[in-house]
Design a protein around this motif. Structure first.
Motif, PDB file in Angstrom:
ATOM      1  N   ILE A 187       1.120  -1.247   0.344  1.00 48.06           N
ATOM      2  CA  ILE A 187       0.483  -0.298   0.310  1.00 48.06           C
ATOM      3  C   ILE A 187       1.454   1.205   0.247  1.00 48.06           C
ATOM      4  O   ILE A 187       0.379   2.074  -0.110  1.00 48.06           O
ATOM      5  CB  ILE A 187      -1.271  -0.043   0.930  1.00 48.06           C
ATOM      6  CG1 ILE A 187      -2.064  -1.372   0.881  1.00 48.06           C
ATOM      7  CG2 ILE A 187      -1.358   1.194   0.879  1.00 48.06           C
ATOM      8  CD1 ILE A 187      -2.959  -1.295   2.178  1.00 48.06           C
ATOM      9  N   VAL A 188       1.998   1.406   0.640  1.00 45.26           N
ATOM     10  CA  VAL A 188       2.762   2.149   0.771  1.00 45.26           C
ATOM     11  C   VAL A 188       3.495   2.455  -0.399  1.00 45.26           C
ATOM     12  O   VAL A 188       3.904   3.260  -0.880  1.00 45.26           O
ATOM     13  CB  VAL A 188       3.604   2.409   1.640  1.00 45.26           C
ATOM     14  CG1 VAL A 188       4.194   3.668   1.544  1.00 45.26           C
ATOM     15  CG2 VAL A 188       3.001   3.154   3.667  1.00 45.26           C
ATOM     16  N   PHE A 189       4.085   1.228  -1.386  1.00 48.34           N
ATOM     17  CA  PHE A 189       5.005   0.972  -2.494  1.00 48.34           C
ATOM     18  C   PHE A 189       4.283   1.470  -3.578  1.00 48.34           C
ATOM     19  O   PHE A 189       4.083   2.566  -4.555  1.00 48.34           O
ATOM     20  CB  PHE A 189       5.309  -0.095  -1.927  1.00 48.34           C
ATOM     21  CG  PHE A 189       5.770  -0.367  -3.669  1.00 48.34           C
ATOM     22  CD1 PHE A 189       7.442   0.266  -3.568  1.00 48.34           C
ATOM     23  CD2 PHE A 189       5.835  -0.756  -4.479  1.00 48.34           C
ATOM     24  CE1 PHE A 189       8.729   0.023  -5.174  1.00 48.34           C
ATOM     25  CE2 PHE A 189       6.929  -1.559  -5.852  1.00 48.34           C
ATOM     26  CZ  PHE A 189       7.523  -1.016  -5.997  1.00 48.34           C
ATOM     27  N   MET A 190       2.936   1.268  -3.352  1.00 47.36           N
ATOM     28  CA  MET A 190       1.955   1.876  -4.976  1.00 47.36           C
ATOM     29  C   MET A 190       1.261   3.493  -4.497  1.00 47.36           C
ATOM     30  O   MET A 190       1.603   4.071  -5.581  1.00 47.36           O
ATOM     31  CB  MET A 190       0.555   0.503  -4.150  1.00 47.36           C
ATOM     32  CG  MET A 190       0.996  -0.846  -5.220  1.00 47.36           C
ATOM     33  SD  MET A 190      -0.432  -1.485  -5.732  1.00 47.36           S
ATOM     34  CE  MET A 190      -1.382  -1.481  -3.528  1.00 47.36           C
ATOM     35  N   ASN A 191       1.238   3.691  -3.249  1.00 49.41           N
ATOM     36  CA  ASN A 191       1.017   4.959  -3.289  1.00 49.41           C
ATOM     37  C   ASN A 191       2.265   6.107  -4.000  1.00 49.41           C
ATOM     38  O   ASN A 191       2.864   6.948  -4.269  1.00 49.41           O
ATOM     39  CB  ASN A 191       0.837   5.358  -1.935  1.00 49.41           C
ATOM     40  CG  ASN A 191      -0.694   5.639  -1.947  1.00 49.41           C
ATOM     41  OD1 ASN A 191      -2.188   5.941  -2.218  1.00 49.41           O
ATOM     42  ND2 ASN A 191      -1.250   4.507  -1.228  1.00 49.41           N
ATOM     43  N   GLN A 192       3.414   5.717  -3.615  1.00 49.41           N
ATOM     44  CA  GLN A 192       4.579   6.211  -3.627  1.00 49.41           C
ATOM     45  C   GLN A 192       4.457   6.251  -5.126  1.00 49.41           C
ATOM     46  O   GLN A 192       5.255   6.658  -5.972  1.00 49.41           O
ATOM     47  CB  GLN A 192       6.301   5.136  -2.684  1.00 49.41           C
ATOM     48  CG  GLN A 192       5.957   5.705  -1.413  1.00 49.41           C
ATOM     49  CD  GLN A 192       7.479   4.735  -0.407  1.00 49.41           C
ATOM     50  OE1 GLN A 192       8.147   3.931  -1.427  1.00 49.41           O
ATOM     51  NE2 GLN A 192       7.918   5.155   0.200  1.00 49.41           N
ATOM     52  N   LEU A 193       4.744   4.986  -5.990  1.00 49.73           N
ATOM     53  CA  LEU A 193       5.130   4.995  -7.137  1.00 49.73           C
ATOM     54  C   LEU A 193       4.265   6.101  -8.204  1.00 49.73           C
ATOM     55  O   LEU A 193       3.771   6.070  -8.727  1.00 49.73           O
ATOM     56  CB  LEU A 193       5.161   3.312  -7.457  1.00 49.73           C
ATOM     57  CG  LEU A 193       5.825   2.794  -6.709  1.00 49.73           C
ATOM     58  CD1 LEU A 193       6.118   0.863  -8.320  1.00 49.73           C
ATOM     59  CD2 LEU A 193       7.335   3.307  -7.478  1.00 49.73           C
ATOM     60  N   ALA A 194       2.572   6.357  -7.917  1.00 52.51           N
ATOM     61  CA  ALA A 194       1.650   7.264  -8.212  1.00 52.51           C
ATOM     62  C   ALA A 194       1.889   8.554  -7.945  1.00 52.51           C
ATOM     63  O   ALA A 194       0.996   9.161  -8.491  1.00 52.51           O
ATOM     64  CB  ALA A 194       0.639   6.399  -6.846  1.00 52.51           C
ATOM     65  N   ALA A 195       3.048   8.556  -7.115  1.00 51.83           N
ATOM     66  CA  ALA A 195       3.455  10.545  -6.682  1.00 51.83           C
ATOM     67  C   ALA A 195       4.550  10.307  -8.114  1.00 51.83           C
ATOM     68  O   ALA A 195       4.275  11.453  -7.997  1.00 51.83           O
ATOM     69  CB  ALA A 195       3.448  10.785  -5.459  1.00 51.83           C
ATOM     70  N   ARG A 196       4.965   9.621  -8.436  1.00 49.45           N
ATOM     71  CA  ARG A 196       6.091   9.485  -9.588  1.00 49.45           C
ATOM     72  C   ARG A 196       4.986  10.144 -10.830  1.00 49.45           C
ATOM     73  O   ARG A 196       4.827   9.537 -11.142  1.00 49.45           O
ATOM     74  CB  ARG A 196       6.749   8.932  -9.185  1.00 49.45           C
ATOM     75  CG  ARG A 196       7.629   8.715  -8.063  1.00 49.45           C
ATOM     76  CD  ARG A 196       8.538   7.413  -8.111  1.00 49.45           C
ATOM     77  NE  ARG A 196       9.198   6.791  -6.735  1.00 49.45           N
ATOM     78  CZ  ARG A 196       9.823   5.699  -6.467  1.00 49.45           C
ATOM     79  NH1 ARG A 196      10.020   5.247  -7.596  1.00 49.45           N
ATOM     80  NH2 ARG A 196      10.309   5.916  -5.509  1.00 49.45           N
ATOM     81  N   PRO A 197       5.581  11.336 -11.781  1.00 51.83           N
ATOM     82  CA  PRO A 197       5.665  11.595 -13.017  1.00 51.83           C
ATOM     83  C   PRO A 197       5.625  10.558 -13.849  1.00 51.83           C
ATOM     84  O   PRO A 197       7.018  10.759 -14.481  1.00 51.83           O
ATOM     85  CB  PRO A 197       6.511  13.193 -12.994  1.00 51.83           C
ATOM     86  CG  PRO A 197       7.478  12.880 -12.204  1.00 51.83           C
ATOM     87  CD  PRO A 197       7.113  11.945 -11.020  1.00 51.83           C
ATOM     88  N   LYS A 198       5.446   9.174 -14.186  1.00 55.35           N
ATOM     89  CA  LYS A 198       5.823   8.609 -14.792  1.00 55.35           C
ATOM     90  C   LYS A 198       4.522   7.744 -15.099  1.00 55.35           C
ATOM     91  O   LYS A 198       3.080   7.692 -14.738  1.00 55.35           O
ATOM     92  CB  LYS A 198       6.524   6.647 -13.991  1.00 55.35           C
ATOM     93  CG  LYS A 198       7.872   7.922 -13.153  1.00 55.35           C
ATOM     94  CD  LYS A 198       9.248   7.834 -14.220  1.00 55.35           C
ATOM     95  CE  LYS A 198      10.191   8.298 -13.296  1.00 55.35           C
ATOM     96  NZ  LYS A 198      11.218   8.604 -14.437  1.00 55.35           N
ATOM     97  N   PRO A 199       4.496   6.467 -16.564  1.00 57.35           N
ATOM     98  CA  PRO A 199       3.780   5.878 -16.658  1.00 57.35           C
ATOM     99  C   PRO A 199       3.012   4.799 -16.976  1.00 57.35           C
ATOM    100  O   PRO A 199       2.542   4.012 -16.964  1.00 57.35           O
ATOM    101  CB  PRO A 199       3.871   5.894 -18.424  1.00 57.35           C
ATOM    102  CG  PRO A 199       5.276   5.223 -17.750  1.00 57.35           C
ATOM    103  CD  PRO A 199       5.761   6.535 -17.086  1.00 57.35           C
ATOM    104  N   LEU A 200       2.467   5.420 -15.074  1.00 55.84           N
ATOM    105  CA  LEU A 200       1.579   4.202 -13.745  1.00 55.84           C
ATOM    106  C   LEU A 200       0.846   4.043 -14.828  1.00 55.84           C
ATOM    107  O   LEU A 200       0.313   4.840 -15.445  1.00 55.84           O
ATOM    108  CB  LEU A 200       2.044   5.132 -12.846  1.00 55.84           C
ATOM    109  CG  LEU A 200       1.039   3.523 -11.924  1.00 55.84           C
ATOM    110  CD1 LEU A 200       1.940   2.597 -11.820  1.00 55.84           C
ATOM    111  CD2 LEU A 200       1.070   4.243 -10.513  1.00 55.84           C
TER     112      LEU A 200
END
Length: 354
Positions: A187-200
């Motif tokens: 949960i922490v990891f996914m939210n960290q990734l979602a905050a980055r300007p990447k093509p998620l």
């Protein structure tokens, strides 16, 4: 293709005159959702066909009974897609039912829900009037947004006959990375990734593994894969996983136990359930299988900043949606009365009081 709007309109008028309730059915693929259906069957599955499709404008209009498979086949010819990735439920799901039940797939937080893609609808109300709301371009969606109000209404406001929605090009590239970790860490990891300007474009956790999908320009996707350093799935493995997740065909869903759906703050934890759940939408959607008390589940959902519904299974004659505050009940009743003054459409399908 068949335009049965006149026949449907006549059925509605006849039902109103006879003080008879109607159970609106398209493909019948989502009959397990909501409370137990009542009323005479109003079958709109024959009211189908793509009315207008402008690939250059990224807009498609189709009748409500049109199967999603037919729409997706037409879009694929132009390398386009329904970006909200709706479940097809063995190929029988229709466009109207998808909107009525507000169905969206794994990419929902990043590409939007079905509601976000709707531009306009045509609707037969409880007076038998065939009304049009919205349009076929975004600038026409203004004022009281009746079109998007149909998302999740489960046919309680009228018979949707036609839907216009925006479509999108398929991404040039897609890759999926996987990491082994527990639910709390994920949960922490996914939210960290979602905050980055990447093509998620999708992120979920299941049985000790966190899955992340990247979609977009090839250069951006490949650069992110190198930076994030997860274990890469083959394209076939990735396509199969996300399709089974979006179509609710993973083994997790294959049980007779009641299925609960949480919509919560993506960063919130539900300690007693998360390790047993399927966590989707980067943490914002949690699926849980099991016999549970509804009030207890509502308490857990409220603590996590959201709500819960009994999505499938269990007792369907009782309330299955999250308890609605009195103020919102009053608003929903007024909206229902304005569209369906005699209460003939799908009575009680959402709540016993509506």
């Amino acid at each position: 293709m068949a335009d049965l709007s006149t026949e449907i309109q006549q059925q509605v008028l006849a039902a109103r005159d006879a003080k008879q309730t109607l159970n609106i059915v398209g493909g019948g693929s989502k009959s397990f959702m909501g409370r137990e259906a009542v009323g005479e069957r109003l079958d709109i599955s024959g009211h189908r066909g793509i009315v207008n499709y402008q690939p250059v404008e990224l807009v498609l209009t189709a009748r409500a009974g049109t199967p999603l498979t037919e729409i997706e086949a037409a879009l694929a010819e132009n390398n386009q897609m329904l970006a909200f990735e709706p479940p097809r439920f063995s190929g029988v799901a229709t466009l109207g039912g998808t909107l009525a039940c507000n169905q969206s797939g794994p990419g929902r937080p990043w590409t939007g829900s079905v509601r976000d893609h709707v531009l306009g609808v045509r609707l037969i109300n409880g007076l038998g009037e065939h009304l049009k709301f919205g349009g076929q371009v975004m600038k026409n969606v203004a004022g009281y947004d009746v079109s998007r109000l149909q998302a999740g209404a489960m046919g309680s406001l009228g018979v949707i006959t036609e839907i216009s929605l925006k479509v999108l090009p398929k991404p040039a590239a897609s890759r999926t990375l996987v990491w082994d970790m527990g639910a709390e860490e994920a949960i922490v990891f996914m939210n960290q990734l979602a905050a980055r300007p990447k093509p998620l474009s999708a992120a979920c956790w299941l049985l000790g593994r966190c899955y992340v999908r990247l979609s977009g320009a090839l250069s951006a996707v490949e650069a992110t894969v190198k930076e994030w350093k997860g274990t890469a799935l083959t394209q076939n493995q990735a396509d199969q996983f996300w399709q089974q997740l979006g179509q609710q065909e993973l083994p997790f869903f294959d049980t007779d136990l009641p299925l609960w759906r949480f919509s919560v703050n993506s960063a919130a934890g539900i300690p007693s359930l998360d390790e047993l759940s399927l966590i989707d939408w980067g943490g914002a959607q949690r699926w849980f299988r099991g016999e549970q008390d509804k009030l207890h589940m509502e308490s857990l959902a409220a603590t996590a900043g959201g709500q819960v519904s009994l999505y499938a299974g269990g007792e369907r004659r009782s309330e299955v949606m999250h308890t609605t505050p009195a103020v919102l009940q009053a608003i929903q009743k007024r909206i229902k009365a304005s569209f369906d003054p005699d209460g003939i459409f799908n009575p009680g399908r959402l709540y016993h009081w509506m």
